[in-house]
Design an enzyme around this catalytic site. Structure first.
Site, mmCIF file in Angstrom:
data_model
loop_
_atom_site.group_PDB
_atom_site.id
_atom_site.type_symbol
_atom_site.label_atom_id
_atom_site.label_comp_id
_atom_site.label_asym_id
_atom_site.label_seq_id
_atom_site.Cartn_x
_atom_site.Cartn_y
_atom_site.Cartn_z
ATOM 1 N N LYS A 10 0.815 -1.212 0.000
ATOM 2 C CA LYS A 10 0.000 0.000 0.000
ATOM 3 C C LYS A 10 0.858 1.277 0.000
ATOM 4 O O LYS A 10 2.071 1.214 0.230
ATOM 5 C CB LYS A 10 -0.937 -0.039 1.217
ATOM 6 C CG LYS A 10 -1.961 -1.194 1.152
ATOM 7 C CD LYS A 10 -2.968 -1.103 2.282
ATOM 8 C CE LYS A 10 -3.998 -2.225 2.189
ATOM 9 N NZ LYS A 10 -5.057 -2.075 3.231
ATOM 10 N N TYR A 50 -12.363 -2.491 -3.996
ATOM 11 C CA TYR A 50 -12.867 -2.666 -2.627
ATOM 12 C C TYR A 50 -14.396 -2.600 -2.562
ATOM 13 O O TYR A 50 -14.959 -2.316 -1.493
ATOM 14 C CB TYR A 50 -12.257 -1.612 -1.708
ATOM 15 C CG TYR A 50 -10.837 -1.936 -1.254
ATOM 16 C CD1 TYR A 50 -10.582 -3.074 -0.478
ATOM 17 C CD2 TYR A 50 -9.767 -1.109 -1.570
ATOM 18 C CE1 TYR A 50 -9.304 -3.371 -0.034
ATOM 19 C CE2 TYR A 50 -8.471 -1.401 -1.124
ATOM 20 C CZ TYR A 50 -8.261 -2.537 -0.354
ATOM 21 O OH TYR A 50 -6.988 -2.826 0.094
ATOM 22 N N PHE A 58 -15.612 2.547 6.896
ATOM 23 C CA PHE A 58 -14.252 2.949 6.534
ATOM 24 C C PHE A 58 -14.019 3.022 5.031
ATOM 25 O O PHE A 58 -12.904 3.323 4.588
ATOM 26 C CB PHE A 58 -13.230 2.006 7.189
ATOM 27 C CG PHE A 58 -13.421 0.535 6.859
ATOM 28 C CD1 PHE A 58 -12.962 -0.012 5.667
ATOM 29 C CD2 PHE A 58 -14.061 -0.308 7.763
ATOM 30 C CE1 PHE A 58 -13.135 -1.356 5.368
ATOM 31 C CE2 PHE A 58 -14.239 -1.666 7.472
ATOM 32 C CZ PHE A 58 -13.772 -2.183 6.268
ATOM 33 N N ARG A 86 -1.142 -14.450 4.152
ATOM 34 C CA ARG A 86 -1.836 -13.828 5.283
ATOM 35 C C ARG A 86 -0.990 -13.948 6.555
ATOM 36 O O ARG A 86 -0.966 -13.036 7.381
ATOM 37 C CB ARG A 86 -3.225 -14.459 5.475
ATOM 38 C CG ARG A 86 -4.159 -14.144 4.319
ATOM 39 C CD ARG A 86 -5.544 -14.740 4.522
ATOM 40 N NE ARG A 86 -6.280 -14.041 5.553
ATOM 41 C CZ ARG A 86 -6.880 -12.864 5.386
ATOM 42 N NH1 ARG A 86 -6.836 -12.254 4.205
ATOM 43 N NH2 ARG A 86 -7.543 -12.305 6.370
ATOM 44 N N THR A 92 -4.864 -7.651 10.404
ATOM 45 C CA THR A 92 -5.257 -6.414 9.712
ATOM 46 C C THR A 92 -4.891 -5.181 10.527
ATOM 47 O O THR A 92 -4.390 -4.194 9.983
ATOM 48 C CB THR A 92 -6.779 -6.430 9.449
ATOM 49 O OG1 THR A 92 -7.107 -7.614 8.726
ATOM 50 C CG2 THR A 92 -7.214 -5.206 8.662
ATOM 51 N N ARG A 103 2.966 -6.274 8.815
ATOM 52 C CA ARG A 103 2.191 -5.169 9.412
ATOM 53 C C ARG A 103 2.787 -4.731 10.750
ATOM 54 O O ARG A 103 2.793 -3.540 11.067
ATOM 55 C CB ARG A 103 0.727 -5.572 9.540
ATOM 56 C CG ARG A 103 0.024 -5.495 8.171
ATOM 57 C CD ARG A 103 -1.307 -6.165 8.186
ATOM 58 N NE ARG A 103 -2.067 -5.929 6.961
ATOM 59 C CZ ARG A 103 -3.020 -6.743 6.526
ATOM 60 N NH1 ARG A 103 -3.321 -7.834 7.200
ATOM 61 N NH2 ARG A 103 -3.674 -6.460 5.407
ATOM 62 N N ASN A 113 -2.159 0.182 6.712
ATOM 63 C CA ASN A 113 -1.651 -1.088 7.245
ATOM 64 C C ASN A 113 -0.724 -1.839 6.288
ATOM 65 O O ASN A 113 -0.639 -3.061 6.333
ATOM 66 C CB ASN A 113 -2.812 -1.965 7.738
ATOM 67 C CG ASN A 113 -3.692 -2.475 6.624
ATOM 68 O OD1 ASN A 113 -3.613 -1.992 5.497
ATOM 69 N ND2 ASN A 113 -4.518 -3.454 6.923
ATOM 70 N N HIS A 116 -2.149 -5.504 1.478
ATOM 71 C CA HIS A 116 -3.425 -6.209 1.314
ATOM 72 C C HIS A 116 -3.137 -7.600 0.777
ATOM 73 O O HIS A 116 -2.221 -7.780 -0.013
ATOM 74 C CB HIS A 116 -4.334 -5.480 0.306
ATOM 75 C CG HIS A 116 -5.471 -6.344 -0.170
ATOM 76 N ND1 HIS A 116 -6.640 -6.494 0.544
ATOM 77 C CD2 HIS A 116 -5.590 -7.157 -1.256
ATOM 78 C CE1 HIS A 116 -7.430 -7.346 -0.102
ATOM 79 N NE2 HIS A 116 -6.821 -7.759 -1.189
ATOM 80 N N GLU A 127 -9.259 -11.116 -7.895
ATOM 81 C CA GLU A 127 -8.385 -9.965 -7.694
ATOM 82 C C GLU A 127 -7.191 -9.987 -8.650
ATOM 83 O O GLU A 127 -6.756 -8.940 -9.136
ATOM 84 C CB GLU A 127 -7.911 -9.928 -6.231
ATOM 85 C CG GLU A 127 -9.040 -9.607 -5.261
ATOM 86 C CD GLU A 127 -8.597 -9.565 -3.802
ATOM 87 O OE1 GLU A 127 -9.446 -9.274 -2.956
ATOM 88 O OE2 GLU A 127 -7.407 -9.813 -3.517
HETATM 89 P P1 CMP Z 1 -7.358 -4.750 3.446
HETATM 90 O O1 CMP Z 1 -6.886 -6.148 3.612
HETATM 91 O O2 CMP Z 1 -6.756 -3.957 2.350
HETATM 92 O O3 CMP Z 1 -8.943 -4.771 3.246
HETATM 93 C C1 CMP Z 1 -9.754 -3.652 3.557
HETATM 94 C C2 CMP Z 1 -9.031 -2.620 4.374
HETATM 95 O O4 CMP Z 1 -9.862 -1.739 5.089
HETATM 96 C C3 CMP Z 1 -8.193 -3.301 5.421
HETATM 97 O O5 CMP Z 1 -7.096 -3.947 4.822
HETATM 98 C C4 CMP Z 1 -7.886 -2.136 6.356
HETATM 99 O O6 CMP Z 1 -6.718 -1.412 5.955
HETATM 100 C C5 CMP Z 1 -9.088 -1.208 6.167
HETATM 101 N N1 CMP Z 1 -9.906 -1.110 7.369
HETATM 102 C C6 CMP Z 1 -10.138 -0.005 8.088
HETATM 103 N N2 CMP Z 1 -10.933 -0.264 9.136
HETATM 104 C C7 CMP Z 1 -11.208 -1.582 9.101
HETATM 105 C C8 CMP Z 1 -11.983 -2.464 9.924
HETATM 106 N N3 CMP Z 1 -12.638 -2.035 11.004
HETATM 107 N N4 CMP Z 1 -12.042 -3.781 9.587
HETATM 108 C C9 CMP Z 1 -11.397 -4.239 8.480
HETATM 109 N N5 CMP Z 1 -10.654 -3.451 7.655
HETATM 110 C C10 CMP Z 1 -10.556 -2.141 7.967
#
Ligand code: CMP
Length: 142
Positions: A10, A50, A58, A86, A92, A103, A113, A116, A127
């Site tokens: 990211k 997304y 969010f 993962r 996350t 992370r 974070n 992805h 994807e």
């Molecule tokens: P990602 O795996 O890119 O998928 C969606 C993204 O939303 C996640 O990583 C986080 O960076 C962001 N995000 C922000 N708030 C939340 C939340 N409460 N739960 C999950 N993802 C979140």
């Protein structure tokens, strides 16, 4: 089984100049890069990627962050690649991520974070097709 997964470094991690360190982490986990592309996502692209999160609170911040700078997008191939990826990413929320994970090392918040990863093989296929189409991947299984 050998799988593929979609990985995005990211804008926060690209800005920290740690693409190489993250690739090294993938390689040490047995994950091979089979496609890669650096790009600055448009709002439309990030929103579509997304779309599953469209109703989440969010979503707007996520799209805004993901378009704030270039990202490095790759397809990774390896044994149990979805789960292996993962595991090296960590939780996350970096506050909950295990020591040594990407992370934990590079992310500053749940919004910024660092990376992805696809959550399952079916979403991984979708994807990967989103970014690399049908013929943009170079298999490394042979
Ligand atoms: P990602 O795996 O890119 O998928 C969606 C993204 O939303 C996640 O990583 C986080 O960076 C962001 N995000 C922000 N708030 C939340 C939340 N409460 N739960 C999950 N993802 C979140």
């Amino acid at each position: 089984a050998v799988e593929r997964t979609l990985s995005i470094i990211k804008p926060d991690a690209v800005a920290k100049n740690v693409i190489g360190e993250i690739y090294s982490t993938f390689e040490k986990a047995g994950l091979k890069v089979v496609a890669a592309r650096m790009m600055h996502l448009t709002t439309e692209q990030a929103g579509e990627f997304y779309a599953v999160h469209k109703e989440r609170p969010f979503y707007n911040d996520l799209v805004s962050f993901m378009t704030s700078g270039p990202v490095m997008v790759q397809a990774l191939e390896g044994e149990n690649a979805v789960l292996a990826h993962r595991e090296v990413m960590g939780a996350t929320n970096p506050a909950e991520a295990a020591e040594g994970t990407i992370r934990k090392r590079f992310a500053s918040s749940i919004d910024e974070n660092a990376c992805h990863g696809s959550d399952a093989t079916d979403t991984a296929a979708q994807e990967i097709a989103f970014f690399f189409g049908d013929d943009g991947v170079c298999p490394r299984t042979r």
